[in-house]
Write a protein that holds these residues in place. Structure first.
Motif, PDB file in Angstrom:
ATOM      1  N   ALA A 145      18.495  -9.359  -0.090  1.00 40.48           N
ATOM      2  CA  ALA A 145      19.024  -8.077  -0.544  1.00 40.48           C
ATOM      3  C   ALA A 145      17.909  -7.125  -0.961  1.00 40.48           C
ATOM      4  CB  ALA A 145      20.005  -8.291  -1.700  1.00 40.48           C
ATOM      5  N   ILE A 146      16.906  -7.647  -1.666  1.00 37.18           N
ATOM      6  CA  ILE A 146      15.768  -6.807  -2.059  1.00 37.18           C
ATOM      7  C   ILE A 146      15.055  -6.271  -0.823  1.00 37.18           C
ATOM      8  CG2 ILE A 146      13.495  -6.810  -3.183  1.00 37.18           C
ATOM      9  CD1 ILE A 146      14.643  -8.942  -5.123  1.00 37.18           C
ATOM     10  N   GLU A 147      14.886  -7.130   0.183  1.00 35.40           N
ATOM     11  CA  GLU A 147      14.190  -6.718   1.395  1.00 35.40           C
ATOM     12  C   GLU A 147      14.963  -5.650   2.166  1.00 35.40           C
ATOM     13  OE1 GLU A 147      11.032  -7.878   3.084  1.00 35.40           O
ATOM     14  OE2 GLU A 147      10.778  -7.876   0.914  1.00 35.40           O
ATOM     15  N   GLN A 148      16.274  -5.571   1.968  1.00 35.48           N
ATOM     16  CA  GLN A 148      17.032  -4.462   2.549  1.00 35.48           C
ATOM     17  C   GLN A 148      16.509  -3.126   2.014  1.00 35.48           C
ATOM     18  OE1 GLN A 148      19.049  -3.944   4.863  1.00 35.48           O
ATOM     19  NE2 GLN A 148      20.614  -2.419   4.368  1.00 35.48           N
ATOM     20  N   PHE A 149      16.277  -3.071   0.707  1.00 36.30           N
ATOM     21  CA  PHE A 149      15.788  -1.835   0.100  1.00 36.30           C
ATOM     22  C   PHE A 149      14.322  -1.574   0.449  1.00 36.30           C
ATOM     23  CE2 PHE A 149      19.374  -2.749  -2.832  1.00 36.30           C
ATOM     24  CZ  PHE A 149      20.082  -1.577  -2.609  1.00 36.30           C
ATOM     25  N   THR A 150      13.504  -2.624   0.500  1.00 37.58           N
ATOM     26  CA  THR A 150      12.092  -2.392   0.830  1.00 37.58           C
ATOM     27  C   THR A 150      11.946  -1.886   2.260  1.00 37.58           C
ATOM     28  OG1 THR A 150      11.718  -4.719   1.459  1.00 37.58           O
ATOM     29  CG2 THR A 150      11.256  -4.099  -0.832  1.00 37.58           C
ATOM     30  N   ALA A 151      12.817  -2.327   3.167  1.00 37.85           N
ATOM     31  CA  ALA A 151      12.769  -1.812   4.538  1.00 37.85           C
ATOM     32  C   ALA A 151      13.145  -0.336   4.573  1.00 37.85           C
ATOM     33  CB  ALA A 151      13.709  -2.615   5.436  1.00 37.85           C
ATOM     34  N   VAL A 152      14.177   0.041   3.814  1.00 34.69           N
ATOM     35  CA  VAL A 152      14.596   1.442   3.758  1.00 34.69           C
ATOM     36  C   VAL A 152      13.488   2.303   3.151  1.00 34.69           C
ATOM     37  CG1 VAL A 152      16.239   3.044   2.687  1.00 34.69           C
ATOM     38  CG2 VAL A 152      17.057   0.916   3.717  1.00 34.69           C
ATOM     39  N   LEU A 153      12.899   1.827   2.055  1.00 39.53           N
ATOM     40  CA  LEU A 153      11.809   2.571   1.416  1.00 39.53           C
ATOM     41  C   LEU A 153      10.583   2.643   2.326  1.00 39.53           C
ATOM     42  CD1 LEU A 153      12.072   1.162  -2.214  1.00 39.53           C
ATOM     43  CD2 LEU A 153      12.630   3.492  -1.473  1.00 39.53           C
ATOM     44  N   GLY A 154      10.288   1.550   3.019  1.00 41.41           N
ATOM     45  CA  GLY A 154       9.158   1.550   3.928  1.00 41.41           C
ATOM     46  C   GLY A 154       9.323   2.569   5.039  1.00 41.41           C
ATOM     47  N   ASP A 155      10.529   2.620   5.604  1.00 40.23           N
ATOM     48  CA  ASP A 155      10.778   3.596   6.657  1.00 40.23           C
ATOM     49  C   ASP A 155      10.706   5.013   6.097  1.00 40.23           C
ATOM     50  OD1 ASP A 155      11.617   4.103   9.460  1.00 40.23           O
ATOM     51  OD2 ASP A 155      13.382   4.978   8.503  1.00 40.23           O
ATOM     52  N   TRP A 156      11.219   5.208   4.876  1.00 37.36           N
ATOM     53  CA  TRP A 156      11.173   6.545   4.267  1.00 37.36           C
ATOM     54  C   TRP A 156       9.732   7.024   4.107  1.00 37.36           C
ATOM     55  CZ3 TRP A 156       8.882   8.039  -0.356  1.00 37.36           C
ATOM     56  CH2 TRP A 156       9.057   9.394  -0.681  1.00 37.36           C
ATOM     57  N   MET A 172      -3.716   6.400  -2.102  1.00 37.48           N
ATOM     58  CA  MET A 172      -2.392   5.918  -2.507  1.00 37.48           C
ATOM     59  C   MET A 172      -1.404   6.020  -1.355  1.00 37.48           C
ATOM     60  SD  MET A 172      -0.702   4.501  -4.968  1.00 37.48           S
ATOM     61  CE  MET A 172      -1.452   4.888  -6.565  1.00 37.48           C
ATOM     62  N   LEU A 173      -1.478   7.108  -0.585  1.00 35.95           N
ATOM     63  CA  LEU A 173      -0.583   7.233   0.562  1.00 35.95           C
ATOM     64  C   LEU A 173      -0.830   6.120   1.574  1.00 35.95           C
ATOM     65  CD1 LEU A 173      -0.155  10.975   1.617  1.00 35.95           C
ATOM     66  CD2 LEU A 173       1.545   9.395   0.703  1.00 35.95           C
ATOM     67  N   ASP A 174      -2.087   5.781   1.787  1.00 35.03           N
ATOM     68  CA  ASP A 174      -2.380   4.706   2.730  1.00 35.03           C
ATOM     69  C   ASP A 174      -1.840   3.373   2.231  1.00 35.03           C
ATOM     70  OD1 ASP A 174      -3.445   3.565   5.073  1.00 35.03           O
ATOM     71  OD2 ASP A 174      -5.315   3.042   4.060  1.00 35.03           O
ATOM     72  N   LEU A 175      -2.011   3.100   0.939  1.00 37.19           N
ATOM     73  CA  LEU A 175      -1.430   1.871   0.377  1.00 37.19           C
ATOM     74  C   LEU A 175       0.076   1.831   0.608  1.00 37.19           C
ATOM     75  CD1 LEU A 175      -1.481  -0.690  -1.540  1.00 37.19           C
ATOM     76  CD2 LEU A 175      -0.933   0.917  -3.365  1.00 37.19           C
ATOM     77  N   LEU A 176       0.763   2.917   0.262  1.00 35.77           N
ATOM     78  CA  LEU A 176       2.217   2.939   0.363  1.00 35.77           C
ATOM     79  C   LEU A 176       2.680   2.828   1.813  1.00 35.77           C
ATOM     80  CD1 LEU A 176       2.953   5.746  -2.254  1.00 35.77           C
ATOM     81  CD2 LEU A 176       3.326   3.284  -2.550  1.00 35.77           C
ATOM     82  N   ARG A 177       1.965   3.494   2.706  1.00 34.64           N
ATOM     83  CA  ARG A 177       2.398   3.464   4.108  1.00 34.64           C
ATOM     84  C   ARG A 177       2.001   2.170   4.805  1.00 34.64           C
ATOM     85  NH1 ARG A 177       1.378   9.945   4.974  1.00 34.64           N
ATOM     86  NH2 ARG A 177       3.507  10.535   4.356  1.00 34.64           N
ATOM     87  N   TRP A 178       0.840   1.619   4.464  1.00 33.79           N
ATOM     88  CA  TRP A 178       0.493   0.287   4.978  1.00 33.79           C
ATOM     89  C   TRP A 178       1.542  -0.725   4.537  1.00 33.79           C
ATOM     90  CZ3 TRP A 178      -0.910  -3.258   1.036  1.00 33.79           C
ATOM     91  CH2 TRP A 178      -1.127  -4.558   1.488  1.00 33.79           C
ATOM     92  N   HIS A 179       1.866  -0.708   3.243  1.00 36.02           N
ATOM     93  CA  HIS A 179       2.874  -1.630   2.735  1.00 36.02           C
ATOM     94  C   HIS A 179       4.222  -1.358   3.378  1.00 36.02           C
ATOM     95  CE1 HIS A 179       4.808  -3.668  -1.034  1.00 36.02           C
ATOM     96  NE2 HIS A 179       5.349  -4.078   0.104  1.00 36.02           N
ATOM     97  N   GLY A 180       4.612  -0.068   3.439  1.00 37.54           N
ATOM     98  CA  GLY A 180       5.900   0.270   4.038  1.00 37.54           C
ATOM     99  C   GLY A 180       5.991  -0.166   5.485  1.00 37.54           C
ATOM    100  N   ALA A 181       4.906  -0.002   6.235  1.00 35.24           N
ATOM    101  CA  ALA A 181       4.912  -0.416   7.638  1.00 35.24           C
ATOM    102  C   ALA A 181       5.098  -1.923   7.763  1.00 35.24           C
ATOM    103  CB  ALA A 181       3.611   0.025   8.312  1.00 35.24           C
ATOM    104  N   GLU A 182       4.445  -2.688   6.889  1.00 30.86           N
ATOM    105  CA  GLU A 182       4.628  -4.137   6.960  1.00 30.86           C
ATOM    106  C   GLU A 182       6.032  -4.541   6.523  1.00 30.86           C
ATOM    107  OE1 GLU A 182       0.145  -5.950   6.864  1.00 30.86           O
ATOM    108  OE2 GLU A 182       1.425  -6.354   5.124  1.00 30.86           O
TER     109      GLU A 182
END
Length: 309
Positions: A145-156, A172-182
């Motif tokens: 369930a948590i990973e459902q939200f992390t996928a949505v946030l990552g795509d956002w 910071m943007l690179d950290l967030l987008r690297w993490h979001g992409a993974e």
């Protein structure tokens, strides 16, 4: 279990691989979205929750590994564990950076540590008479369930061009987008792991629903509490600002935070019996970002040099 592939590519299984990345925080300001302390700290809650949370993901998956009989899923799970362990470490470094800027987060994160280490540890809390197998399945349902939200946030965050227009700190943007992409890369692994280990039929589906029913309100509470904590203890604000929905919603309208609709719509999708997380986000977009991410490219170069050596 799904076979992930790039849109328009062949049928081969997409391989999930950890990346050894590093970020230099020395020049990152406390308010890394300029003149936007509320948006900055709402996103900063990620750093409060993820070090302990993603260590916990890895621990629970280690418990469940002996139950995995599908060799493809086993490879996916090990790749997922490697990525999540790296995420945990990198977000912990951000907490160190905040502390260097006189924003100490320990009074908050000790509660997060208690939640994951004690309340959701290997044994049920308070001696609750829950069978070992059922306790493991419940915790796997929470991770899915948590990973459902992390996928949505990552795509956002991969699509949040307003963050660039606002002059956000590039590290910071690179950290967030690297993490979001993974997160988009491995968006289906926790779900597939739960489906594989969570039993059969209606009980498995009911436990999946139960996981989301628990996770959604707890995450909302933790996020509101975390944002309030960060703003209240921000030394540059010196008590002049409090977290408010008005400021939060203003940041949403500017595109600096995901909308409530985007986040809320993820819940009914997850409740569909036919649902699978491979429907979330764009794997192609995630892979394209990882090919250009400064931190990921440096990591890939380091691996290549090591192989040549």
């Amino acid at each position: 279990m799904s076979t992930e592939r790039l849109e328009g590519a062949g049928p081969e299984h997409y391989r999930i691989t950890p990346r050894r990345v590093s970020f230099d925080w020395h020049e990152t300001p406390l308010h890394w979205i300029p003149d936007e302390p509320t948006a900055t700290h709402v996103i900063n809650v990620l750093h409060l929750l993820l070090p302990a949370g993603e260590r916990w993901f890895v621990k629970v998956f280690k418990e469940a590994l002996p139950l995995v009989t599908d060799p493809v899923l086993l490879k996916d799970v090990k790749g997922f564990m490697g990525q999540e362990a790296t995420h945990s470490v990198q977000h912990a470094y951000v907490l160190d950076h905040l502390a260097e800027q006189r924003l100490d987060t320990a009074a908050y994160t000790r509660h997060v540590d208690f939640l994951f280490d004690k309340l959701l540890g290997e044994r049920p809390p308070f001696g609750a008479p829950i069978p070992t197998q059922e306790w493991l399945r419940f915790r796997l349902s929470l991770i899915a369930a948590i990973e459902q939200f992390t996928a949505v946030l990552g795509d956002w965050v991969l699509h949040a061009e307003a963050l660039d227009r606002a002059g956000s700190d590039p590290i910071m943007l690179d950290l967030l987008r690297w993490h979001g992409a993974e997160e988009v890369e491995h968006r289906a692994v926790a779900f597939d792991m739960y489906q594989h280990c969570g039993g059969e039929g209606l009980p498995r589906y009911a436990r999946r629903v139960e996981g989301m029913v628990v996770v959604a309100p707890v995450l909302l509470w933790l996020w509101g509490w975390g944002a309030s904590y960060l703003i209240r203890h921000d030394p540059q604000l010196a008590g002049r600002l409090r977290y408010s929905l008005r400021e939060h919603n203003r940041a949403v309208r500017r595109g600096l935070l995901p909308s409530w609709k985007e986040l809320g719509a993820a819940i009914p999708r997850y409740f569909r019996r036919s649902y699978h997380p491979s429907q979330e986000g764009s794997l192609r977009k995630a892979v394209e970002y990882l090919a250009t991410s400064p931190a990921a490219r440096v990591a890939a170069g380091a691996v290549g040099r090591a192989a040549l050596g």
